[in-house]
Design a protein around this motif. Structure first.
Motif, PDB file in Angstrom:
ATOM      1  N   MET A  10      42.827  54.944  46.308  1.00  0.00           N
ATOM      2  CA  MET A  10      42.251  54.026  45.318  1.00  0.00           C
ATOM      3  C   MET A  10      41.235  54.787  44.485  1.00  0.00           C
ATOM      4  N   ASN A  11      41.523  54.905  43.207  1.00  0.00           N
ATOM      5  CA  ASN A  11      40.634  55.596  42.272  1.00  0.00           C
ATOM      6  C   ASN A  11      40.095  54.619  41.232  1.00  0.00           C
ATOM      7  N   SER A  12      39.054  55.037  40.547  1.00  0.00           N
ATOM      8  CA  SER A  12      38.450  54.213  39.489  1.00  0.00           C
ATOM      9  C   SER A  12      38.195  52.791  39.971  1.00  0.00           C
ATOM     10  N   LEU A  13      37.601  52.685  41.120  1.00  0.00           N
ATOM     11  CA  LEU A  13      37.392  51.371  41.729  1.00  0.00           C
ATOM     12  C   LEU A  13      36.457  50.510  40.900  1.00  0.00           C
ATOM     13  N   LYS A  14      36.750  49.214  40.924  1.00  0.00           N
ATOM     14  CA  LYS A  14      35.982  48.223  40.195  1.00  0.00           C
ATOM     15  C   LYS A  14      35.400  47.212  41.177  1.00  0.00           C
ATOM     16  N   ALA A  15      34.393  46.499  40.728  1.00  0.00           N
ATOM     17  CA  ALA A  15      33.794  45.479  41.599  1.00  0.00           C
ATOM     18  C   ALA A  15      34.826  44.447  42.038  1.00  0.00           C
ATOM     19  N   GLU A  16      35.764  44.143  41.166  1.00  0.00           N
ATOM     20  CA  GLU A  16      36.788  43.140  41.500  1.00  0.00           C
ATOM     21  C   GLU A  16      37.808  43.632  42.516  1.00  0.00           C
ATOM     22  N   ASP A  17      37.746  44.902  42.901  1.00  0.00           N
ATOM     23  CA  ASP A  17      38.596  45.413  43.981  1.00  0.00           C
ATOM     24  C   ASP A  17      38.000  45.114  45.356  1.00  0.00           C
ATOM     25  N   THR A  18      36.800  44.577  45.396  1.00  0.00           N
ATOM     26  CA  THR A  18      36.162  44.251  46.669  1.00  0.00           C
ATOM     27  C   THR A  18      36.978  43.210  47.427  1.00  0.00           C
TER      28      THR A  18
END
Length: 124
Positions: free
Chosen positions: A83-91
């Motif tokens: 998982m790259n370029s993780l965003k808060a919505e990936d939580t």
């Protein structure tokens, strides 16, 4: 029976990377399609990625395309989710799942075996 154990979750800043692993026991993985799903607090479990038994076919949710990559090493009985370029919505809590056969489905009900999940938290 297939037992699945995920690992690799944790806390990461937005824009960072994590690699999840899912180790299987009880059966060879070589005839199983493997999927990754996630469930955020208060939401339904949703499809993230899947990979065919040979690794030749993969599928991704639109929300993670270009950022996440799934792969497998059948000799090690392990599936990965980079998982790259993780965003808060990936939580979410991330689960791996397995199903026998060659189809590569994207729905929860199509998978027979599930791991216990690993928490991924992305801070913004």
């Amino acid at each position: 029976q297939v037992q699945l154990v995920e690992s690799g979750g944790g806390l990461v800043q937005a824009g960072g990377s994590l690699r999840l692993s899912c180790v299987a026991s009880g059966r060879t993985l070589s005839t199983y399609t493997m999927g990754w799903f996630r469930q955020a607090s208060g939401k339904e479990r949703e499809f993230v990625a899947a990979i065919s038994w040979s690794g030749g076919t993969t599928d991704y949710a639109d929300s993670v395309k270009g950022r996440f990559t799934t792969s497998r090493d059948n000799a090690k009985l392990t599936v990965y989710l980079q998982m790259n370029s993780l965003k808060a919505e990936d939580t979410a809590v991330y689960y791996c799942a397995a199903r026998s056969g060659r189809r590569v489905p994207t729905t929860v009900d199509d998978y027979d075996y599930w791991g216990q999940g690993t928490q991924v938290t992305v801070s913004s």
